[in-house]
Design an enzyme around this catalytic site. Structure first.
Site, PDB file in Angstrom:
ATOM      1  N   HIS A   1      -6.335   8.201 -64.957  1.00  0.00           N
ATOM      2  CA  HIS A   1      -6.959   7.182 -65.812  1.00  0.00           C
ATOM      3  C   HIS A   1      -6.432   5.781 -65.499  1.00  0.00           C
ATOM      4  O   HIS A   1      -7.031   4.790 -65.897  1.00  0.00           O
ATOM      5  CB  HIS A   1      -6.675   7.527 -67.281  1.00  0.00           C
TER       6      HIS A   1
ATOM      7  N   ASN B   1      -8.541   2.872 -75.035  1.00  0.00           N
ATOM      8  CA  ASN B   1      -9.686   2.661 -75.923  1.00  0.00           C
ATOM      9  C   ASN B   1      -9.640   1.312 -76.638  1.00  0.00           C
ATOM     10  O   ASN B   1     -10.544   0.979 -77.394  1.00  0.00           O
ATOM     11  CB  ASN B   1      -9.810   3.806 -76.946  1.00  0.00           C
TER      12      ASN B   1
END
Length: 198
Positions: free
Chosen positions: A23, A71
């Site tokens: 990620h 996020n």
């Protein structure tokens, strides 16, 4: 026009436990650019991230790795865009891409978020404007969407990591081409590159 890109953002999760996870591929590219240009990224609390600045010819480029969680990436990007008066079209966001295999990277402008939480938050913090540039670093797909979360937060096997590192290296060189000669030349070079996991 791509020569107007003023900010390159590498999406990542903060902390050493995430630094080598798939990620964080976006951060690897920004770290590589900083290395190539001999600059040190410094923590900047008002931008919720690590920042640096590259000056190349007439290009004046800021680098940013948000230190929020993925996020909440848009919080850092929005803060910097507002502070420097940047339009979404002047921002290039570098992120991991499930739909591309390791060893491949692709440039594009605009588009949706494809379920990527970092992109989702970025779009919302830029007033739902999707017209920023994206540099997508292929990480491959686990084959089952229920396994995506563990996959992106996991570390790649050595051969895949090597291929991703090569793609990041090539993409960082293409950023230099993009700054000098524009996005078409950068895309032409980058989109013919593929490192094979050996």
């Amino acid at each position: 026009m791509s020569n107007d890109i003023k900010l390159i953002v590498g999406l990542a999760n903060p902390g050493p436990e995430y630094s080598k996870t798939r990620h964080n591929a976006g951060a690897w590219l920004v770290e590589e650019l900083a290395r190539m240009h001999g600059i040190t990224l410094k923590a900047e609390s008002k931008f919720f991230g690590l920042t640096g600045r590259i000056q190349q010819g007439s290009a004046d480029l800021r680098l940013l790795i948000p230190t929020t969680f993925m996020n909440l990436s848009g919080k850092a990007i929005g803060a910097m865009a507002n502070f420097y008066g940047l339009a979404p079209e002047q921002i290039l966001v570098v992120h991991d891409e499930l739909d591309l295999p390791p060893g491949v990277a692709r440039l594009k402008k605009g588009g949706g978020h494809g379920g990527h939480n970092g992109l989702k938050d970025t779009i919302s913090k830029l007033g739902n404007n999707k017209e920023f540039y994206r540099l997508r670093i292929g990480i491959g797909h686990p084959g089952d969407r229920n396994r995506v979360s563990g996959y992106v937060l996991g570390k790649a096997p050595a051969a895949e990591q090597r291929a991703m590192d090569e793609a990041v290296d090539e993409a960082s060189r293409c950023i230099d081409i993009l700054l000098k000669d524009g996005i078409t030349k950068a895309m032409n070079r980058l989109h013919t590159f593929k490192a094979e996991p050996a």
